[in-house]
Each structure stands twice: as C-alpha cells, then as structure tokens.
Scaffold this motif. Structure first.
Motif, mmCIF file in Angstrom:
data_model
loop_
_atom_site.group_PDB
_atom_site.id
_atom_site.type_symbol
_atom_site.label_atom_id
_atom_site.label_comp_id
_atom_site.label_asym_id
_atom_site.label_seq_id
_atom_site.Cartn_x
_atom_site.Cartn_y
_atom_site.Cartn_z
ATOM 1 N N ASN A 264 0.398 -1.195 0.024
ATOM 2 C CA ASN A 264 0.268 0.159 -0.385
ATOM 3 C C ASN A 264 1.604 1.088 -0.053
ATOM 4 O OD1 ASN A 264 -2.438 -1.043 -0.106
ATOM 5 N ND2 ASN A 264 -3.341 -0.540 2.514
ATOM 6 N N ALA A 265 2.008 1.581 0.800
ATOM 7 C CA ALA A 265 2.803 2.737 0.486
ATOM 8 C C ALA A 265 3.417 2.667 -0.197
ATOM 9 C CB ALA A 265 3.668 2.332 2.341
ATOM 10 N N LYS A 266 3.464 1.737 -0.858
ATOM 11 C CA LYS A 266 4.918 1.508 -2.484
ATOM 12 C C LYS A 266 3.668 1.874 -3.608
ATOM 13 C CE LYS A 266 4.904 -1.630 -5.056
ATOM 14 N NZ LYS A 266 5.877 -3.115 -5.368
ATOM 15 N N GLY A 267 2.387 1.949 -3.692
ATOM 16 C CA GLY A 267 1.375 2.735 -4.501
ATOM 17 C C GLY A 267 1.260 3.364 -3.977
ATOM 18 N N LEU A 268 0.895 4.237 -3.052
ATOM 19 C CA LEU A 268 0.835 5.540 -2.273
ATOM 20 C C LEU A 268 1.601 6.941 -2.990
ATOM 21 C CD1 LEU A 268 -2.485 6.307 -1.978
ATOM 22 C CD2 LEU A 268 -1.192 6.826 0.758
ATOM 23 N N ALA A 269 2.835 6.783 -2.259
ATOM 24 C CA ALA A 269 3.603 7.382 -2.489
ATOM 25 C C ALA A 269 4.343 7.137 -3.416
ATOM 26 C CB ALA A 269 4.948 6.678 -1.803
#
Length: 397
Positions: A264-269
């Motif tokens: 989720n963090a990779k996709g959001l960032a």
C-alpha cells in the motif's frame, strides 16, 4: 552469533516458534495477572540462586519482574524472526534507554530521526552530568563511540546504508545500533548488514493494532542477552502482562499485515509522487504537493547504496509528503475518511498527521502517513477528495 543470512518469515514460525514453552490444554495463551509465584520448599536455608536459572526458557517463574509465561513466549517468537535473541521492554523509549545503559558510549553519532530517541539521549546525558558529546553520522568515529542509525528514517521513510555505517563504526572501534522500527521482518534484517544491536518500537508493527506499548532489543549472543536481562530487571522496564499478551497475539499475523502495508505504501507514495512539484495528476489538484519521500523513490547514491537490496522483503509502510502550504497540512488529516488523524504508526488502520503537532522541530508543511491494510484504490479515492476539499477555501481568498 546472529546470522549473516536473513531468517525466513513464515506463518509457521510466527504461530509455532514458542511451542516448546506451551504447556497445558489451552490453544490461545492465557493472560497471567500475577506479579509473584508460589515458591517450592527449599532444600536448605540458602536463598534462591537466580544465577543458575535459565531466564530465556524458565522451568518456573519467581517474580514477573524476572519472567512470566506470555512475555517469555513473545520473546521466543521475536528472537526466531529477527535472527538474534530478543528482550521486550515497556516501550520503545525504554528500550532506547536500556541500549544506552548497555553500550555506555563515550560519544553518540546520530543525525535526524525520531525526536523521542533524541530526548531519551538527553535524559541519559543528564545521568552523566551532561558529559556525552553528540556527533554526526558522517563525522569521524573513535573507539567507544556508538553509531545510532535509524533506517528507514522517521518521518520521511528514507533508507540509510547499514553496511556502510557498520563498517565505518567497526573500523574505528565503535559499535552500531540500528533502529529498524520502520522496517520489521520480513522487510529488513540489520544483523545481516553488520548491526551490533537491533531496536524496535514494538508499539508499531509488532503490536500492529494501536493498542499496546512495547520496546524490543535484539542482540547476537546469549551473553549480551543476559546482560540486558539483568539491566532490565533493575531498571524495572519490563512489559506488563496484558501488553505481553496483546503482543503475542499480534505477532501471529505479522506476515499477513506488513507485506500488505508495504505494498500500500509503495503504491501510494509512487502515485502521490506524480503530483510532486505542484503538478495536477489523476484527480489531485495542482499546487498541493511539493515533495514525496519514500525509500522506493530513492535513487542509488554515490557509494552505490541501493535501498531495495537492504529492504529485501519490501518497502517501509510509513512515509511523508511535504505540502505547498502549512494550512493544507493542518487540514488534510481531518478531511479524510479512511485515514485516522493520529500520531504513531504500524496499525492495521491508516494513520496521518501534521508532524509538527507532535514534533516541534518538523516543517509545518510535512505530513506523515502510516499505511494500514485498507484497499489501495479506496485510499487514493479518499485522498483525491480530501485534496480537492482543502484547496477550495484557499482558492476563494
């Protein structure tokens, strides 16, 4: 000694690493509320000899300041998944202080990172009459120094090169502790890269549900562990029974939670970075986002450090964005549906905060995001709407 190869994090290990300590018919561990335990009849008038007792695998308990069932089981699981010997503490800062007592450094090399650890160092300095110089991570080290390396870095989530700083410290006769709170197993294994001790605020990802305080220190040898255990006993900084039970419960699902949060963090960032520089992108209005920091956005540095090699199990789930206006940073956390406006990180729910509200030294435009396990597209939709909402009042001025 701690291995140079990372242990494999599996559900089997998380569920069964403490099996040899389990006795009786129950499936879920019971919460023990006792502080003291019945003593056996001594064979003579000699006192209890704690030196002869194995406190990592106690045959019986004496006093909960020494050991109790659930904390011992949690430490067994933490040891297995971190590739060392783990000891738990009442909070992350309690673990930080215990590390300082253990190393007793002549100087500390530290640059940036969690303001709480800096304040703990100040308290420890007070116990030494202020005689504890601080230097930067990239200054020259001397024997007796301690390199305090936080990676990934709070609040930005940028990665630092453990191997480089470990070699630098060891060449000078110094030691290195790695605060790996932002990258628990299976994301990062600091012993593999030369760490002498690993620290975690277990409040975050090991706890994972925003309902306990915990600190963890992991060391490579039993002699190190015994020294830490003795210090903890007389510092009085062990976890309580309920918190230990909550921790053991949470560790069982670490392999399910953290990879999802990481993705989720990779996709959001990466999605937010398309709007960096104030560009409009995919429903994000122009003039909102200045900068996005995350280890997945880092380029290989001049020494050849590639974050993906060190973060072998995935990217850190917490990162930061810098907005164009402090007012945007003030409003954004309170304009979202699926992100809770709160400090801390690592829970199954996504959290967001204007970092300056808890760290006065932070840029008031900086917003820290801790990704939970929600659906990524729902998170994006929520942010699109919130960005449009916070821009409207400014557009009318």
């Amino acid at each position: 000694m701690a291995p140079k190869t990372a242990p494999k994090l599996t559900g089997t290990e998380l569920v069964h690493a403490d099996d040899e300590l389990v006795h009786g018919r129950e499936v879920a561990a019971s919460i023990s509320v006792t502080t003291t335990f019945r003593a056996p009849l001594p064979p003579d008038n000699t006192p209890i000899n704690t030196d002869s007792m194995d406190f990592r695998s106690p045959e019986r308990h004496v006093y909960s300041r020494y050991t109790q069932d659930v904390s011992t089981r949690a430490e067994r699981v933490l040891s297995k998944i971190n590739g060392g010997l783990a000891l738990t503490y009442a909070s992350g800062l309690a673990a930080s202080y215990a590390a300082l007592v253990y190393f007793h450094p002549k100087r500390i090399a530290i640059t940036g990172g969690y303001h709480g650890c800096h304040n703990t160092i100040e308290v420890y300095k007070h116990s030494r009459g202020g005689d504890l110089p601080l230097i930067g991570l990239d200054d020259d080290y001397q024997p007796g120094d301690l390199c305090w390396l936080e990676t990934p870095l709070n609040p930005t989530g940028e990665a630092r090169d453990i191997k480089y700083y470990a070699e630098k410290a060891h060449a000078a006769g110094a030691k290195i502790i790695v605060d790996s709170t932002f990258a628990p197993p299976p994301l990062q294994y600091p012993f593999k890269w030369g760490a002498d001790m690993v620290m975690h605020s277990g409040t975050k990802y090991f706890g994972g549900h925003s309902d306990l305080l915990c600190g963890v220190l992991i060391v490579p040898t039993e002699a190190d562990w015994k020294t830490l255990w003795t210090h903890r006993t007389f510092l009085g900084s062990m976890m309580g029974s309920l918190e230990s039970w909550l921790l053991l419960r949470s560790l069982r699902t670490l392999h399910l939670r953290v990879p999802r949060q990481s993705e989720n963090a990779k996709g959001l960032a990466r999605w937010l970075s398309q709007a960096a520089g104030g560009k409009a992108f995919d429903g994000i209005p122009a003039g909102v986002i200045d900068t996005v920091w995350h280890s997945s956005l880092q380029k290989k540095d001049g020494r050849g450090f590639e974050p993906s090699v060190q973060l072998e199990g995935g990217w850190n789930p917490t990162f930061a964005i810098l907005l164009k206006d402090p007012e945007y940073a003030r409003l954004l956390p309170h304009s979202l549906e699926y992100f809770v406006p709160a400090t801390s990180l690592g829970g199954v729910e996504s959290l967001i905060e204007q970092r300056s509200t808890v760290d006065p030294g932070a840029d008031p435009r900086l917003v820290r995001i801790s990704c939970g396990v929600e659906d990524l597209e729902d998170m994006k939709k929520d942010l699109r709407r919130a960005f449009r909402e916070i821009v409207k009042p400014r557009a009318r001025l």
